[in-house]
Design an enzyme around this catalytic site. Structure first.
Site, PDB file in Angstrom:
ATOM      1  N   GLY A  16     -30.878  -7.053  18.289  1.00  0.00           N
ATOM      2  CA  GLY A  16     -30.530  -5.763  18.598  1.00  0.00           C
ATOM      3  C   GLY A  16     -30.996  -5.549  19.990  1.00  0.00           C
ATOM      4  CG  PHE A  17     -30.785  -1.855  23.455  1.00  0.00           C
ATOM      5  CD1 PHE A  17     -31.315  -2.144  24.558  1.00  0.00           C
ATOM      6  CD2 PHE A  17     -31.091  -0.288  22.934  1.00  0.00           C
ATOM      7  CE1 PHE A  17     -31.722  -1.510  25.520  1.00  0.00           C
ATOM      8  CE2 PHE A  17     -31.541   0.481  24.056  1.00  0.00           C
ATOM      9  CZ  PHE A  17     -32.093  -0.144  25.384  1.00  0.00           C
ATOM     10  CG  ASN A  42     -26.794  -8.290   9.382  1.00  0.00           C
ATOM     11  OD1 ASN A  42     -27.057  -7.910  10.497  1.00  0.00           O
ATOM     12  ND2 ASN A  42     -26.171  -7.807   8.479  1.00  0.00           N
ATOM     13  CB  THR A  83     -24.595  -3.677  15.563  1.00  0.00           C
ATOM     14  OG1 THR A  83     -25.969  -3.650  15.057  1.00  0.00           O
ATOM     15  CG2 THR A  83     -23.550  -3.112  14.758  1.00  0.00           C
ATOM     16  N   GLY A  84     -26.079  -6.849  16.095  1.00  0.00           N
ATOM     17  CA  GLY A  84     -26.835  -7.498  17.108  1.00  0.00           C
ATOM     18  C   GLY A  84     -26.232  -8.690  17.833  1.00  0.00           C
ATOM     19  CG  ASP A 105     -27.407  -7.710   4.730  1.00  0.00           C
ATOM     20  OD1 ASP A 105     -28.377  -6.727   4.806  1.00  0.00           O
ATOM     21  OD2 ASP A 105     -26.419  -7.644   4.159  1.00  0.00           O
ATOM     22  CB  VAL A 106     -33.257  -6.914   6.084  1.00  0.00           C
ATOM     23  CG1 VAL A 106     -33.744  -7.570   6.876  1.00  0.00           C
ATOM     24  CG2 VAL A 106     -32.764  -5.421   6.799  1.00  0.00           C
ATOM     25  CB  ALA A 137     -36.739   1.703  14.141  1.00  0.00           C
ATOM     26  CE1 TYR A 182     -29.377   4.973  12.978  1.00  0.00           C
ATOM     27  CE2 TYR A 182     -29.290   7.154  14.060  1.00  0.00           C
ATOM     28  CZ  TYR A 182     -29.702   5.920  13.937  1.00  0.00           C
ATOM     29  OH  TYR A 182     -30.703   5.114  14.603  1.00  0.00           O
TER      30      TYR A 182
END
Ligand code: UDP
Length: 315
Positions: free
Chosen positions: A13-14, A35, A38-39, A59-60, A117, A148
């Site tokens: 990812g970002f 996974n 979105t990465g 996929d964690v 995070a 979220y």
């Protein structure tokens, strides 16, 4: 001495990919798990072939198997932009809850230091301004952002429980709006939206009347803050962000100016539960980590605009 080994979930990812770069440059072995929901593999493609870098597509939210020793785990996997978590509500809840559980389980098994995070979204639409770590927040659990916000609040609770009950060495970073190269042009956030609209001389879409505020941190500052927190012994959450606050309308004007664009601002409806203000109180990070941001918004925006110009040309 044997090299330190770090697992980074959401490593494509970002922020995850910048963390992969940071820890490779610190001489560590990096295991990047993503996974690719979105990465983006392009964020880490330059690291393939590096003997200190390994990529696992996984996929964690499912059991995480990493053979060998692990010294650190950074749990960064999650959809993170408002439109991403609106489109992926269940995955967002699962990675914040089940994914955090699996990553903490791996930390416990390996005796690794774990860093979560977390986010300024734990403060919701805040009634305290600026937000300091001792503020408990104002979150709507059943609103569209709740998937979220509540996942991250649960993740913080689980992290503290693993620390207190299992003695896992943990850290929690509350990340405020961060920007820079490798953000997705279409992730729907204000900065990529404004920059791509301005570069294409399209209307710049300000939601609401644009009086809501945000405080934008350049990615290299954010990464340095996270690094310092990981190397500290602070178990309570720490805000990392840039306190320089701006209204979204002024921010749109700044982007139009810095891109020399002819774009005009148009106003569209404000999304549900959009926080009206946001600014980190970073006294704790300053005092305990000796950290503060160094890159001004103008400087950071110029570097980011340059990156987006190049990625638009490649399309
Ligand atoms: N925003 C906007 N236009 C856009 C995208 C976002 O005016 O095209 C606003 C959004 O409503 C919010 C702010 O900009 O008030 C920052 O939004 P972003 O999605 O970047 O992240 P957030 O801070 O809300 O998580």
């Amino acid at each position: 001495m044997k090299k330190k080994r770090i697992v980074i979930t959401g490593g494509a990812g970002f922020l995850g990919s910048h963390l992969c770069d940071k820890f490779i440059s610190e001489g560590m072995e990096v295991v990047c798990i993503d996974n690719l929901l979105t990465g983006n593999i392009e964020n880490i493609s330059h690291l393939f072939g590096n003997e200190n870098f390994q990529f696992i597509k996984h996929d964690v939210t499912n059991f995480i198997f990493v053979p060998g020793k692990v010294d650190y785990i950074l749990h960064f996997a999650s959809p993170a932009s408002p439109i991403d978590y609106l489109h992926l509500p269940i995955q967002t809840l699962k990675v914040g809850s089940l994914g955090t559980h699996k990553a903490l389980g791996l930390a416990k098994e390996k005796g690794a230091t774990f860093l979560l995070a977390s986010t300024s979204e734990v403060y919701g639409d805040p009634e305290v301004h600026p937000q300091s770590e001792d503020y408990w927040g104002n979150v709507n659990p059943i609103g569209p952002r709740g998937v979220y916000d509540e996942a991250k609040r649960f993740a913080e609770a689980l992290t503290m429980a693993y620390h207190r009950y299992h003695g896992v060495d943990t850290r929690i970073v509350r990340i405020f709006n961060t920007y820079g190269p490798r953000m997705r042009l279409n992730d729907g956030r204000a900065l990529p939206a404004f920059v791509s609209q301005a570069l294409n001389n399209q209307d710049v879409t300000v939601f609401g009347d644009g009086s809501q505020t945000r405080s934008f941190c350049y990615v290299s500052d954010q990464i340095n803050g996270i690094y310092k927190l990981l190397m500290s012994d602070i178990h309570e959450p720490v805000n990392i962000g840039n306190p320089s606050e701006i209204t979204i309308k002024e921010f749109a004007e700044e982007v139009i100016r810095l891109t020399n664009s002819n774009s005009k601002i148009v106003y569209t409806p404000l999304p549900v539960d959009d926080p009206k203000v946001r600014q980190p109180d970073i006294s704790k990070a300053k005092k305990l980590l000796g950290w503060e941001p160094k890159i001004s918004r103008e400087e950071g925006l110029k570097m980011t605009i340059y990156y987006f110009q190049n990625s638009l040309h490649k399309k």
